[in-house]
Design an enzyme around this catalytic site. Structure first.
Site, PDB file in Angstrom:
ATOM      1  CD  GLU A 165       1.590  -2.985  -8.795  1.00  0.00           C
ATOM      2  OE1 GLU A 165       1.106  -3.353  -7.894  1.00  0.00           O
ATOM      3  OE2 GLU A 165       1.045  -2.353  -9.672  1.00  0.00           O
ATOM      4  N   GLY A 166       5.459  -5.814  -8.652  1.00  0.00           N
ATOM      5  CA  GLY A 166       5.540  -6.904  -7.459  1.00  0.00           C
ATOM      6  C   GLY A 166       4.372  -6.702  -6.510  1.00  0.00           C
ATOM      7  CB  ALA A 167       2.804  -8.824  -4.225  1.00  0.00           C
ATOM      8  N   GLY A 168       3.534  -6.276  -2.427  1.00  0.00           N
ATOM      9  CA  GLY A 168       4.257  -5.644  -0.941  1.00  0.00           C
ATOM     10  C   GLY A 168       5.396  -5.139  -1.523  1.00  0.00           C
TER      11      GLY A 168
ATOM     12  CB  THR B 127      -1.431  -0.263  -8.088  1.00  0.00           C
ATOM     13  OG1 THR B 127      -1.101  -1.485  -7.968  1.00  0.00           O
ATOM     14  CG2 THR B 127      -2.464  -0.509  -9.306  1.00  0.00           C
ATOM     15  CE1 TYR B 128      -1.900   8.315  -8.951  1.00  0.00           C
ATOM     16  CE2 TYR B 128       0.324   8.790  -7.925  1.00  0.00           C
ATOM     17  CZ  TYR B 128      -0.774   9.228  -8.559  1.00  0.00           C
ATOM     18  OH  TYR B 128      -1.051  10.665  -8.862  1.00  0.00           O
TER      19      TYR B 128
ATOM     20  CG  ASP C  55      -2.144  -1.001   1.106  1.00  0.00           C
ATOM     21  OD1 ASP C  55      -2.470  -1.156   0.109  1.00  0.00           O
ATOM     22  OD2 ASP C  55      -2.639  -1.453   2.273  1.00  0.00           O
TER      23      ASP C  55
ATOM     24  CG  ASP D  49      -3.889  -2.973  -6.908  1.00  0.00           C
ATOM     25  OD1 ASP D  49      -4.705  -2.181  -6.790  1.00  0.00           O
ATOM     26  OD2 ASP D  49      -3.248  -3.278  -5.738  1.00  0.00           O
TER      27      ASP D  49
ATOM     28  CE  LYS E  65      -0.143  -6.802  -7.644  1.00  0.00           C
ATOM     29  NZ  LYS E  65       0.519  -5.780  -6.618  1.00  0.00           N
TER      30      LYS E  65
END
Length: 225
Positions: free
Chosen positions: A117-120, A17-18, A13, A55, A38
């Protein structure tokens, strides 16, 4: 020449993604064949009987190259928790090599600009022995680091940059992303990161700017890459 980047963040967060969607939109305005991926997402809802992550849907919509959802987000997990725990709860095993294969398969689609894009954050576990950073290393793409400008960001950003360097990858640059309220001593914290991170500041994104200002900011970000 293709440009490909891995988007990571100092935490979850933080605005990955933004930034991903904003850069894809800028690439589309520039007339580039662009696509975003993603590869793994935790947190999804049923849409017409299929799990969909919000996302990933935004990334799919922002890309100028049309890919089916299953290529944009090949591993979608329902619970909005750590991916390896969500996978374990669903009786699934997620491996770095499998994610790498999904990504490389999607990137066979003709394109000029791609974002993964990764995660976390950087060291997100995939299973009991692998991390998402292993996928980034296998891909070898330069990394864009999204820094959430809040108390604690100095430690998070510096440690993440060190981990990226230790993994042998290039930090292409970093983005300062602000929340609804500026952190105390924002300018001083920004200056500290500019001095201590081994990569250029690509852009500082304010909160809730107008659509026109947002587009200008992301156009400038794209030009800086």
């Amino acid at each position: 020449m293709k440009k490909r980047f891995f988007i990571s963040g100092t935490d979850t967060d933080v605005g990955k993604t933004y930034v991903t969607v904003g850069l894809l939109a800028a690439a589309k305005r520039a007339g580039l064949k662009s696509l975003g991926l993603k590869p793994i997402a935790a947190g999804a809802e049923l849409v017409e009987g299929c799990l969909r992550n919000q996302d990933a849907l935004l990334i799919q919509q922002a890309s100028s190259v049309v890919l089916p959802y299953e290529q944009v987000n090949p591993v979608v997990l329902e619970a909005a928790i750590a991916p390896h725990i969500a996978a374990m709860q669903e009786g699934r095993l997620v491996t770095a090599s499998r994610l790498e294969g999904y990504i490389k398969g999607a990137l066979l689609t003709p394109h000029e600009f791609a974002l993964v894009e990764g995660a976390g954050g950087w060291r997100v576990p995939l299973n009991d022995r692998e991390m998402l950073s292993d996928v980034a290393v296998a891909l070898g793409f330069p990394v864009i680091l999204v820094v959430n400008m809040k108390l604690g960001c100095l430690n998070h950003a510096i440690l993440t940059a060190q981990a990226i360097a230790r993994d042998g990858l290039t930090l292409a640059g970093w983005v300062a992303n602000s929340g609804p309220e500026l952190m105390p001593c924002y300018d001083e914290n920004l200056a500290t990161l500019m001095a201590m991170l081994p990569a250029p500041l690509l852009g500082a994104l304010p909160w809730c700017e107008s659509e026109e200002d947002s587009q200008l900011a992301f156009d400038a970000l794209l030009m800086a890459l």
